[in-house]
Enzyme design. Structure first.
Site, PDB file in Angstrom:
ATOM      1  N   HIS A 132       0.655  -1.352  -0.246  1.00 21.87           N
ATOM      2  CA  HIS A 132       0.256   0.210   0.232  1.00 21.87           C
ATOM      3  C   HIS A 132       0.824   1.536  -0.128  1.00 21.87           C
ATOM      4  O   HIS A 132       2.268   0.803   0.241  1.00 21.87           O
ATOM      5  CB  HIS A 132      -0.775  -0.222   0.799  1.00 21.87           C
ATOM      6  CG  HIS A 132       0.025  -0.425   2.693  1.00 21.87           C
ATOM      7  ND1 HIS A 132       0.403  -1.139   3.201  1.00 21.87           N
ATOM      8  CD2 HIS A 132      -0.065   0.654   2.935  1.00 21.87           C
ATOM      9  CE1 HIS A 132       0.677  -1.158   4.193  1.00 21.87           C
ATOM     10  NE2 HIS A 132       0.756   0.240   4.388  1.00 21.87           N
TER      11      HIS A 132
ATOM     12  N   HIS B 137       0.643   5.242   1.047  1.00 23.55           N
ATOM     13  CA  HIS B 137       0.045   6.834   1.762  1.00 23.55           C
ATOM     14  C   HIS B 137       0.272   7.526   0.646  1.00 23.55           C
ATOM     15  O   HIS B 137       1.123   8.030   0.614  1.00 23.55           O
ATOM     16  CB  HIS B 137       0.811   6.275   3.193  1.00 23.55           C
ATOM     17  CG  HIS B 137       0.717   5.103   4.159  1.00 23.55           C
ATOM     18  ND1 HIS B 137       0.151   5.154   4.828  1.00 23.55           N
ATOM     19  CD2 HIS B 137       1.777   4.016   3.908  1.00 23.55           C
ATOM     20  CE1 HIS B 137       0.285   4.495   6.400  1.00 23.55           C
ATOM     21  NE2 HIS B 137       1.037   3.433   5.286  1.00 23.55           N
TER      22      HIS B 137
HETATM   23  P1  AMP Z   1       1.478   0.842   7.472  1.00 20.81           P
HETATM   24  O1  AMP Z   1       2.323   0.954   8.461  1.00 20.81           O
HETATM   25  O2  AMP Z   1       2.744   1.531   6.397  1.00 20.81           O
HETATM   26  O3  AMP Z   1       1.483  -0.817   6.988  1.00 20.81           O
HETATM   27  O4  AMP Z   1       0.703   1.036   7.359  1.00 20.81           O
HETATM   28  C1  AMP Z   1      -0.518   0.332   7.321  1.00 20.81           C
HETATM   29  C2  AMP Z   1      -1.808   1.436   7.377  1.00 20.81           C
HETATM   30  O5  AMP Z   1      -3.391   0.837   7.511  1.00 20.81           O
HETATM   31  C3  AMP Z   1      -2.591   2.187   8.684  1.00 20.81           C
HETATM   32  O6  AMP Z   1      -1.938   3.202   9.043  1.00 20.81           O
HETATM   33  C4  AMP Z   1      -3.320   2.301   9.303  1.00 20.81           C
HETATM   34  O7  AMP Z   1      -4.215   3.085  10.267  1.00 20.81           O
HETATM   35  C5  AMP Z   1      -4.177   1.750   7.784  1.00 20.81           C
HETATM   36  N1  AMP Z   1      -4.971   0.566   8.529  1.00 20.81           N
HETATM   37  C6  AMP Z   1      -5.515  -0.069   9.176  1.00 20.81           C
HETATM   38  N2  AMP Z   1      -6.206  -1.066   8.867  1.00 20.81           N
HETATM   39  C7  AMP Z   1      -7.647  -0.688   8.175  1.00 20.81           C
HETATM   40  C8  AMP Z   1      -8.208  -0.230   7.576  1.00 20.81           C
HETATM   41  N3  AMP Z   1      -9.361  -1.418   8.195  1.00 20.81           N
HETATM   42  N4  AMP Z   1      -9.560   0.470   7.542  1.00 20.81           N
HETATM   43  C9  AMP Z   1      -7.989   1.782   6.766  1.00 20.81           C
HETATM   44  N5  AMP Z   1      -7.399   1.892   6.824  1.00 20.81           N
HETATM   45  C10 AMP Z   1      -6.469   0.741   7.911  1.00 20.81           C
END
Ligand code: AMP
Ligand code: ZN
Length: 135
Positions: free
Chosen positions: A100, A102
């Site tokens: 993903h 951001h």
């Molecule tokens: P990372 O630290 O790059 O793996 O970021 C994962 C991101 O996913 C975090 O910023 C979380 O807040 C976000 N996240 C986790 N679960 C969900 C969800 N169900 N819907 C939207 N965002 C999510």
């Protein structure tokens, strides 16, 4: 849950999300723990964990959608600028092991908050390191 992966489950519609964009390959939705208003995530629908196990074709498709999503956010909300972040591995802060990107809108909130705590580089060490890494 599909692939035992929360983002696969979102892509499959098994878990809800605050969707802002979708096409055959890619989905974008708001991060539920936003750094700033409009903080969004852009994912390929097909499961891969990070940059290195994702095909060049998929990466090209995803980064093109990152551009679309960032443009939409910048135009609609708006913001002064934005960060595009993509974490690989727990050591790098990745908490969801599904690729993903951001998109984090910035509005004069203090550039240091997402910045790394960089040290000043040793030029000789950097020269040697570049020689070691060059390919
Ligand atoms: P990372 O630290 O790059 O793996 O970021 C994962 C991101 O996913 C975090 O910023 C979380 O807040 C976000 N996240 C986790 N679960 C969900 C969800 N169900 N819907 C939207 N965002 C999510
Ligand atoms: Zn997944």
């Amino acid at each position: 849950m599909k692939n035992n992966c929360v983002f696969c489950a979102i892509a499959a519609g098994e878990i809800p999300c605050f969707k802002i964009y979708e096409d055959d390959l890619v989905l974008a939705y708001l991060d539920i723990n936003p750094f700033s208003e409009g903080h969004a995530l852009v994912i390929p629908k097909a499961h891969t964990t990070g940059l290195l196990d994702t095909s060049d074709e998929t990466l090209a498709a995803v980064i093109a959608r990152v551009k679309k999503v960032a443009g939409r956010i910048q135009k609609t909300l708006p913001c002064d600028g934005f960060n595009v972040l993509q974490n690989n591995g727990a050591a790098a802060g990745q908490t969801v092991p599904h690729l993903h990107f951001h998109v984090v809108p910035r509005r004069g909130d203090g550039a240091g908050e997402i910045a790394f705590a960089n040290g000043k580089g040793d030029m000789d060490a950097l020269k040697a390191l570049a020689a070691k890494l060059a390919f």
